[in-house]
Design a protein around this motif. Structure first.
Motif, PDB file in Angstrom:
ATOM      1  N   LEU A  12       1.005  -1.066   0.027  1.00  0.00           N
ATOM      2  CA  LEU A  12       0.201   0.383  -0.044  1.00  0.00           C
ATOM      3  C   LEU A  12       0.575   1.083  -0.519  1.00  0.00           C
ATOM      4  O   LEU A  12       1.790   1.351   0.573  1.00  0.00           O
ATOM      5  N   ARG A  13       0.375   2.173  -0.709  1.00  0.00           N
ATOM      6  CA  ARG A  13       1.077   3.980  -0.940  1.00  0.00           C
ATOM      7  C   ARG A  13       1.277   3.894   0.805  1.00  0.00           C
ATOM      8  O   ARG A  13       0.224   4.005   1.935  1.00  0.00           O
ATOM      9  N   ILE A  70      -1.508   5.586   2.928  1.00  0.00           N
ATOM     10  CA  ILE A  70      -3.222   4.389   2.826  1.00  0.00           C
ATOM     11  C   ILE A  70      -3.752   3.735   3.814  1.00  0.00           C
ATOM     12  O   ILE A  70      -2.566   3.247   4.375  1.00  0.00           O
ATOM     13  N   ALA A  71      -4.703   3.767   4.609  1.00  0.00           N
ATOM     14  CA  ALA A  71      -4.597   3.102   5.608  1.00  0.00           C
ATOM     15  C   ALA A  71      -4.370   1.680   5.277  1.00  0.00           C
ATOM     16  O   ALA A  71      -5.212   1.349   4.491  1.00  0.00           O
ATOM     17  N   ASP A  72      -3.970   0.288   5.787  1.00  0.00           N
ATOM     18  CA  ASP A  72      -3.638  -1.000   5.972  1.00  0.00           C
ATOM     19  C   ASP A  72      -5.334  -1.914   7.259  1.00  0.00           C
ATOM     20  O   ASP A  72      -4.140  -1.851   8.079  1.00  0.00           O
ATOM     21  N   PRO A  73      -5.708  -1.779   6.698  1.00  0.00           N
ATOM     22  CA  PRO A  73      -7.254  -2.762   8.092  1.00  0.00           C
ATOM     23  C   PRO A  73      -5.753  -3.843   8.142  1.00  0.00           C
ATOM     24  O   PRO A  73      -6.277  -4.386   9.328  1.00  0.00           O
ATOM     25  N   GLU A  74      -4.992  -4.425   6.782  1.00  0.00           N
ATOM     26  CA  GLU A  74      -4.898  -5.669   7.719  1.00  0.00           C
ATOM     27  C   GLU A  74      -3.748  -5.851   8.564  1.00  0.00           C
ATOM     28  O   GLU A  74      -3.389  -6.091   9.185  1.00  0.00           O
ATOM     29  N   THR A 106      -4.934  -4.969  11.819  1.00  0.00           N
ATOM     30  CA  THR A 106      -4.992  -6.039  12.800  1.00  0.00           C
ATOM     31  C   THR A 106      -4.031  -7.110  13.247  1.00  0.00           C
ATOM     32  O   THR A 106      -4.346  -7.060  14.562  1.00  0.00           O
ATOM     33  N   ARG A 140      -2.236  -5.190  15.875  1.00  0.00           N
ATOM     34  CA  ARG A 140      -3.117  -5.272  17.648  1.00  0.00           C
ATOM     35  C   ARG A 140      -2.655  -6.977  18.404  1.00  0.00           C
ATOM     36  O   ARG A 140      -3.131  -6.890  19.317  1.00  0.00           O
ATOM     37  N   LYS A 173       1.928  -8.305  -0.787  1.00  0.00           N
ATOM     38  CA  LYS A 173       1.825  -9.559  -1.869  1.00  0.00           C
ATOM     39  C   LYS A 173       2.738  -9.221  -2.242  1.00  0.00           C
ATOM     40  O   LYS A 173       3.574  -8.523  -2.086  1.00  0.00           O
ATOM     41  N   VAL A 219      -4.212   3.477  -8.087  1.00  0.00           N
ATOM     42  CA  VAL A 219      -4.641   4.103  -6.738  1.00  0.00           C
ATOM     43  C   VAL A 219      -3.902   3.791  -5.351  1.00  0.00           C
ATOM     44  O   VAL A 219      -4.972   5.137  -4.690  1.00  0.00           O
ATOM     45  N   ILE A 220      -4.791   3.110  -5.055  1.00  0.00           N
ATOM     46  CA  ILE A 220      -3.682   2.598  -3.917  1.00  0.00           C
ATOM     47  C   ILE A 220      -1.888   2.353  -3.290  1.00  0.00           C
ATOM     48  O   ILE A 220      -2.012   2.225  -2.733  1.00  0.00           O
TER      49      ILE A 220
END
Lengths: 84, 224
Positions: free
Chosen positions: A11-12, A15-19, A22, A25, A42, A72-73
């Motif tokens: 991800l740039r 840009i938020a990275d939910p993976e 998580t 955390r 990836k 885009v991201i």
């Protein structure tokens, strides 16, 4: 020649990275301390027919920009792993 | 004249029958269009339905955007035709560059299948021409990658051009500014994660999707 190329897509910045968030955390609960800024991405391994390393990288980057990543991201890098 | 709506079917689409049925419920006719088709002539509007086109491999929509039909969808959209992407269809439209931004994995990495309350943010789009700004609609969501993401410049242009179509009242997935759906600048191409076609009968728990689909098949695009 055939070149083994590794393409990494991430991800740039900004840009938020939910993976990644998580995973991060979950770390303290698993006993991993002192690990921060987890970003998930990836990795693709390709065998590329080309006349030179430069051409193999160019073809892999073109593929990464068109399909393997969403510009885009995401951003992508390519490197030669070893000539096969 | 009855509006003819083409419902695109990719390998892995699974909401095409719901979409077709809902389109007929609002008085238009529908016809399936296989993803290998190269023309959309004869259609007044096009829907890209929900599902898992091409298995959602790589990224949702990443492979579907290369299906032959997408060239025709792009031409149809550029000619001003109404195009609606629902859920996976929204993801395909962003991957194809027909809509701004991208859909990431939900915040919390949870697949969400639940009713959601939306608020109409703009009536300038093909999907909301008959709704009113501030109108609340109960429409279900059913997705893993519905977290709307874009950079600051894109977000500013969305606001400036009134391209945010619907927002979640309670943001379920981490979407930027609780965005549930956006349009292109012209307003004829719209994508949203919630499923209006599943909110067309009291028996299904809500009829709030009807106003959106009625807008879509009305052929009206509110002028700016």
């Amino acid at each position: 020649m055939t070149f083994s190329v590794v393409v990494e897509v991430s991800l740039r910045p900004g840009i938020a990275d939910p993976e990644g968030a998580t995973i991060e955390r979950a770390l303290p609960a698993l006993g991993f301390q002192g690990i921060a800024n987890v970003r998930a991405g990836k990795c693709f391994r390709l065998s590329v027919e080309a006349a030179s390393e430069a051409e193999a990288l160019e073809r892999a980057i073109s593929l990464a920009d068109r399909l393997l990543s969403n510009p885009v991201i995401e951003q992508s890098t390519a490197r030669i792993e070893a000539s096969a | 004249m009855t509006m003819r709506v083409g419902v695109v079917v990719f390998p892995g689409s699974n909401c095409e029958y719901d979409a077709a049925s809902a389109i007929e419920a609002v008085g238009a006719s529908s016809e399936f269009v296989w993803h290998g088709a190269t023309s959309l002539s004869g259609f007044d509007a096009v829907i890209l339905p929900g599902g898992f086109a091409h298995g959602d491999y790589l990224r949702p929509g990443a492979l579907a955007r290369f299906s032959p039909v997408m060239q025709a969808v792009e031409e149809f959209a550029h000619a001003g035709g109404a195009v609606l992407g629902i859920c996976n269809g929204f993801q395909v439209l962003t991957e194809a560059g027909l809509l701004p931004g991208a859909l990431q994995k939900n915040r919390g990495l949870t697949f969400l299948c639940q009713p959601s309350l939306l608020e109409v943010a703009s009536t300038r789009s093909a999907l909301t021409s008959r709704a009113s700004v501030g109108q609340k609609l109960s429409i279900p969501i059913n997705h893993f990658s519905g977290n709307y993401t874009c950079d600051d410049a894109t977000y500013a242009s969305l606001v400036e051009n009134d391209q945010i179509v619907v927002r979640y009242v309670e943001n379920p997935n981490g979407s930027r500014d609780a965005i549930a759906g956006v349009s292109n600048v012209a307003g004829n191409v719209v994508g949203l994660m919630p499923h209006p076609e599943r909110a067309t009968s009291a028996l299904l728990g809500s009829r709030d999707g009807l106003v959106l689909l009625e807008s879509f098949v009305s052929g009206q695009l509110a002028t700016r």
